[in-house]
Design a protein around this motif. Structure first.
Motif, PDB file in Angstrom:
ATOM      1  N   ARG A 323       0.797  -1.231   0.000  1.00 45.47           N
ATOM      2  CA  ARG A 323       0.000   0.000   0.000  1.00 45.47           C
ATOM      3  C   ARG A 323       0.831   1.283   0.000  1.00 45.47           C
ATOM      4  O   ARG A 323       0.439   2.294  -0.549  1.00 45.47           O
ATOM      5  N   TYR A 324       2.014   1.213   0.650  1.00 43.60           N
ATOM      6  CA  TYR A 324       2.810   2.447   0.765  1.00 43.60           C
ATOM      7  C   TYR A 324       3.572   2.774  -0.515  1.00 43.60           C
ATOM      8  O   TYR A 324       4.156   3.839  -0.638  1.00 43.60           O
ATOM      9  N   TYR A 330       5.429   7.393  -1.631  1.00 41.58           N
ATOM     10  CA  TYR A 330       5.780   6.212  -2.428  1.00 41.58           C
ATOM     11  C   TYR A 330       6.994   5.451  -1.881  1.00 41.58           C
ATOM     12  O   TYR A 330       8.073   5.486  -2.462  1.00 41.58           O
ATOM     13  N   THR A 333       8.787  -1.258   1.168  1.00 40.48           N
ATOM     14  CA  THR A 333       9.216  -1.812   2.448  1.00 40.48           C
ATOM     15  C   THR A 333      10.717  -2.025   2.463  1.00 40.48           C
ATOM     16  O   THR A 333      11.373  -1.801   3.467  1.00 40.48           O
ATOM     17  N   SER A 363      10.135   2.845  -5.417  1.00 40.41           N
ATOM     18  CA  SER A 363       8.822   2.227  -5.611  1.00 40.41           C
ATOM     19  C   SER A 363       8.536   1.924  -7.074  1.00 40.41           C
ATOM     20  O   SER A 363       7.802   1.004  -7.389  1.00 40.41           O
TER      21      SER A 363
ATOM     22  N   ASP B 150      11.485   1.600   3.779  1.00 39.62           N
ATOM     23  CA  ASP B 150      11.255   1.508   5.228  1.00 39.62           C
ATOM     24  C   ASP B 150      12.427   0.824   5.932  1.00 39.62           C
ATOM     25  O   ASP B 150      12.910   1.296   6.959  1.00 39.62           O
ATOM     26  N   GLY B 178       6.128  -1.983   7.446  1.00 42.91           N
ATOM     27  CA  GLY B 178       5.528  -0.730   6.983  1.00 42.91           C
ATOM     28  C   GLY B 178       4.462  -0.251   7.951  1.00 42.91           C
ATOM     29  O   GLY B 178       4.415   0.923   8.334  1.00 42.91           O
ATOM     30  N   LYS B 179       3.592  -1.178   8.362  1.00 44.68           N
ATOM     31  CA  LYS B 179       2.503  -0.826   9.260  1.00 44.68           C
ATOM     32  C   LYS B 179       3.047  -0.471  10.653  1.00 44.68           C
ATOM     33  O   LYS B 179       2.633   0.526  11.252  1.00 44.68           O
ATOM     34  N   ARG B 182       4.563   3.022  10.728  1.00 53.38           N
ATOM     35  CA  ARG B 182       3.616   4.133  10.578  1.00 53.38           C
ATOM     36  C   ARG B 182       2.658   4.238  11.758  1.00 53.38           C
ATOM     37  O   ARG B 182       2.295   5.323  12.193  1.00 53.38           O
TER      38      ARG B 182
END
Lengths: 661, 661
Positions: A323-324, A330, A333, A363, B150, B178-179, B182
């Motif tokens: 999603r990121y 953009y 991971t 990305s 990330d 990622g989650k 954030r």
């Protein structure tokens, strides 16, 4: 009266029964038919990922109540017959749904499969320093006087008989070790991953298979180009270093969205990411099965795998939340994926086979581009080089052995036939080559496999656009000349179009045309790409004319006609000899990393030192883009050969004066 | 008539229904009731692993036809009532089987849980060089101008804010990265395994958990002593280095066999190895749950685990086929287990927590002994030391910092209460301490928890044997004096016995006695162990009297009365001050390796340099064993203190002259 009954009613469950599969599922009323089908793992295509745009998720409601929020693209007769857009139709109560069977598309085999040791971008000692090796061992059986453990006994034999001082083994191998050694009466062949490293540290060789007796088996590797649209696998024989077979197929994820953005949206659905991960694995597994069957090799003989894919494909294969990647700013991971083995991903190779996934840069500059830069050799050259991979995105890298600068322009799917009324992928019947007479304005064309025409693929679209422009039927702003004396130009539903193939011509079933709105989309696409070149050059202070080599990679690139691509301003107007077609550079880079362990380190180095220019953060990109929204460009002085062609053919000559924005 | 119908009939399937669970399974006729129960995963005890020896797998046939091959241990009335020995009774057709509910045994908590940094065998810089560390990070959020991935962003912050130059992460961690970042708004605490090595090469730290914000969590480790009979887990707080809680339980594998040999036999059954592996994991998981609940910590806060167990336990925990441990020449699959994480084994800790399993030396000198040698400190001392761990096997190590020699003697289960009519483990009601008056020949005893006597445990057996001998009721060959003027000695079923507790005494429900055949088994057990000492010393040319320290480890050792053990010739007759009880050395070694990373390397070094003497290949062992088959020994000159005691108490004095074999 309280709200409770209403709340309760909203949560009511309803049974959805699908035919012909016979699956039934209970879902809350209000669930879309598409979501219900996904929960049943049915193959309902959703190229736009359920946004109600593409109209391809058609199903038929044969019983029960549904709520239709949109019937986009359906005729009234179809609606009366029960047809519905699955993503825009919601379960009202118990319903029965018919899912139409899908026509399977075939994929055009990729031509330029140059993959042999001589094609490696730099000299490589793969014979002296192989990725995997097999050693024959004659192990002394244990006795009361020598009760060394099985594994230490194997290590000792490797050291004594082959000078391999240390070896590692993982649990799956150790669980069968005792039996393997005894069944083979202590005479075995062991296959080792020779050069395994973690962050620059080389680890001892790793045991991946024990074969009884002398080694009569195959030792194979597979290099995979995991594209958004199509997936190609090369089967490499480690004995010769050559690719002995190739297989390709459409990415099964297409059912969940045609482009990366649709798939990222799809991944947010419940179970969506899992399904996308599984479909990526299934797609690769189908190719592995095909290669294994055709070449009579067993899963356990596939000893190593490399995969090159764009950043989204890499994330989805690994099950990383994408999603990121889509939301500003953009962010992927990771750039370099962790070490994995086939068993962890569910790939049908030796379960201990190492899987090397090519690292990405950002990305939208992924492992396919890193692999491309490697296979092109530009990371090791003195010459100022521009590497281009045109697909849904146009990714490009400028540089040489000292520096590398990359960016990605969102070209949209136009060059892959998407978003164009009669556009299609390069499958049989796609018009791929067009010539328009500047005398009669009649077209001549060739289709893939010479099948009756059914649409126009990317290379055909570039050709047609260029031909219409040079023949004078199209002006620099993308408007068709409605007054031209040819019936090929007509207006339908208020939109001007050029009919490149009429129903009946060459067996075509219907008219195939390019409309002004298609043309506008193509111009925006080529403008984005050309603006990318310009910004890259400008940001390092060089001129496009200074670029000594322009390398065209990617699966699509190989079908482009350079001259016609220059004519529409997609490629810079440079001497043709500066251009080189490299074929499927992503697959070739994966092949190079598979064969040559030193190249694996090069790939990581290249990814780490490549600078990623985020165009949406670049002030000059929009100016460049606006300037490029003309055929071939606002600034004609950059396109002398096009000016000459226009003057020669006379058609568009009237327009061949410098334009003002 | 051909054989075909018979063959067919043999393959006929029959339904077996179990109550009270209600499970039904179809098995081929001729399957044993025990195997059917195992396939249903029912808890039918099989201490002898289905060899028909122990008679503990009793079930009741309530309907249908079975074939009984043996009714060993069942009374006629029981057989008429449907009772059957499950491993010796075979399915004839559809049958209904009742499985009696099992009485749960409790385990005696282990006393000497010395586990604090000060108890480490050598000085260790665990504070400066910790196994796991947590770092607080304030990560700069990404932007269009800085679109680093990330993971690279986290690495960069670790380098800049804490000087950690490199870090690794595996897929499960990356999938949530990622989650996690954030949700925590880029302010996180990361827990790293700091010192991870493979074959001497240190790898970069490994990410095992991300916590939001500042670190307010626990960072715990668990050290497990995985015994054949009982399992102990220590909960270590990495903040203080101390053990803050302990839990113990019987090994659930007991249902599949009481000793390692029975379990190895059980592992050959269909599904047997899988079940044993699962039961080992379940046993540890129950302890983890207990420790977590009692100390209010979460699974993810358990950051590292060490396990010490004998070679069979290690093989079963890892799912390695143990069959070659039992068959001559007794070969383990491996000595040093591979690197694993908790998730791979199914342990309920942080799934990425590293699990270090202590390496073994041979099939019968395992990780429990390696851990014991470490925790005893003998690997680092100048003194000639004998380390002893008495259990089902007597394992012993002789040596010092320069050399280590080990062996294992098969003592049998006698000292754990097995194979002795009224023997039992040290659970409540076990007679553990006995004194026999040499005036009245009446016993005085103490039971575990002062509960009414139900049997005699190992320490009680050693006491009783020594008392009977010194009081003159028992001669050096193990025969009871039937003419002694005491009703405590009687003959039942033709076998002489001494009744240590009569029904009614202290609430006992029945007579508890030691028979001559029990005594014979105990003498064989102690002879095997003593012979081990003798062979170890002889093979390096030292005398038992030269041994400066005799260290007694193991869970059982701590309950032995040295003087009484010397009296029966189980321990060498050396000054009492040379003996030291070390408590549960296996658990303590696991603790030391958990806290101190340098000790992990010591454990591997010790296992690698320890020589394993296979007694069955040693010519002198049988001679030593035969000489030790007397109380205390053939050669009384080696037992001066026993001779003195006999003379003092007068009882056995008549026999205290040198015997001839």
């Amino acid at each position: 009266m309280s709200d409770a009954p209403a709340t309760k009613a909203r949560a009511a469950m309803a049974a959805v029964t699908f035919s012909p599969s016979g699956e039934t599922i209970e879902v809350p009323a209000g669930t879309s038919l598409l979501d219900a089908a996904i929960l049943c793992e049915l193959d309902v295509p959703a190229p736009c990922a359920g946004q109600g745009r593409c109209g391809r998720c058609r199903v038929r409601v044969t019983a029960g109540e549904v709520e239709r929020r949109s019937n986009a693209g359906l005729a009234t007769a179809e609606i009366l017959d029960g047809w519905a857009v699955a993503c825009q139709t919601y379960v009202g109560g118990a319903v029965a749904i018919e899912v139409p069977e899908r026509r399977r598309e075939t994929v055009r085999p990729h031509g330029h499969a140059v993959a042999e040791p001589e094609s490696l971008p730099i000299s490589c000692d793969w014979r002296q320093n192989p990725a995997v090796r097999t050693f024959e061992l004659d192990i002394e059986p244990p006795s009361l006087a020598d009760n060394t453990s099985d594994f230490d006994r194997l290590r000792r034999a490797l050291a004594q008989q082959h000078g391999i001082g240390e070896v590692r083994a993982e649990l799956p191998m150790l669980r069968r070790l005792g039996k393997d050694l005894r069944m083979a009466n202590w005479k075995v062949s062991v296959t080792l991953e020779m050069r395994d490293w973690v962050y620059g540290t080389y680890l001892p060789p790793r045991l991946i298979r024990i074969y009884p007796g002398a080694f009569h088996h195959a030792s194979m590797g597979v290099a995979v180009d995991l594209g958004t649209t199509s997936v190609v696998a090369y089967l490499l024989d480690f004995a010769t270093g050559r690719v002995i077979d190739t297989a390709s197929a459409y990415n099964k994820q297409i059912a969940c969205g045609e482009d990366v953005i649709s798939r990222i949206i799809y991944a947010r659905r419940k179970g969506g990411l899992d399904r996308l991960q599984r479909l990526a694995v299934e797609t690769i597994n189908d190719l592995l099965v095909e290669l294994k069957q055709r070449n009579r090799i067993e899963s356990y003989e596939i000893h190593e795998i490399t995969v090159a894919g764009n950043t989204t494909m890499t994330h989805l294969l690994l099950g990383l939340d994408p999603r990121y990647l889509r939301a500003e700013p953009y962010i992927p991971t990771l750039s370099a994926p962790p070490k994995l083995v086939a068993g962890e991903l569910g790939l049908r190779a030796n379960m201990l086979a190492r899987v090397h996934i090519m690292p990405s840069v950002g990305s939208y500059v992924g492992g396919d581009i890193t692999a491309g830069v490697i296979s092109s050799g530009m990371f090791a050259t003195d010459k100022l080089t521009l590497f281009i991979d045109i697909g849904t995105n146009g990714e490009m890298v400028l540089g040489n052995k000292d520096w590398l600068l990359s960016c990605a322009c969102s070209a949209g799917p136009a060059f892959e036939g998407g978003g164009v009324g009669d556009g299609m992928r390069a499958s049989p019947g796609a018009i791929e080559d067009v010539y328009v007479s500047d005398a009669t304005w009649e077209p001549t064309f060739r289709t893939v496999d010479d099948a009756p025409a059914v649409g126009i693929c990317g290379s055909g679209l570039i050709d047609l656009l260029g031909e219409l422009f040079v023949s004078g039927l199209l002006d620099k702003s993308g408007h068709l000349d409605l007054e031209a004396p040819t019936a090929r130009i007509r207006v339908r539903n208020g939109v001007p179009e050029y009919v490149v193939c009429r129903a009946g011509e060459g067996g075509a079933e219907r008219d195939i045309a390019l409309t002004e709105s298609d043309i506008s989309g193509l111009i925006r696409a080529k403008a984005a790409i050309y603006a990318g070149f310009a910004v890259l050059c400008r940001s390092v202070g060089v001129d496009l004319a200074d670029v000594e080599e322009i390398l065209i990679g990617g699966a699509f690139g190989q079908y482009i006609n350079i001259e016609k691509a220059i004519r529409i301003g997609l490629l810079p107007d440079q001497p043709v000899e500066r251009f080189k077609f490299l074929g499927n550079t992503s697959a070739q880079g994966a092949y190079a990393a598979l064969l040559c362990v030193s190249i694996r380190q090069d790939v990581l180095d290249v990814a780490a030192r490549m600078t990623y220019l985020e165009l949406s953060a670049d002030n000059t990109f929009m100016d460049e883009y606006m300037s490029a929204l003309f055929l071939p460009h606002t600034d004609l002085s950059d396109f002398p050969s096009v000016v000459a062609a226009l003057q020669k053919r006379g058609g568009g000559a009237a327009d061949a004066r410098p334009a003002t924005t």
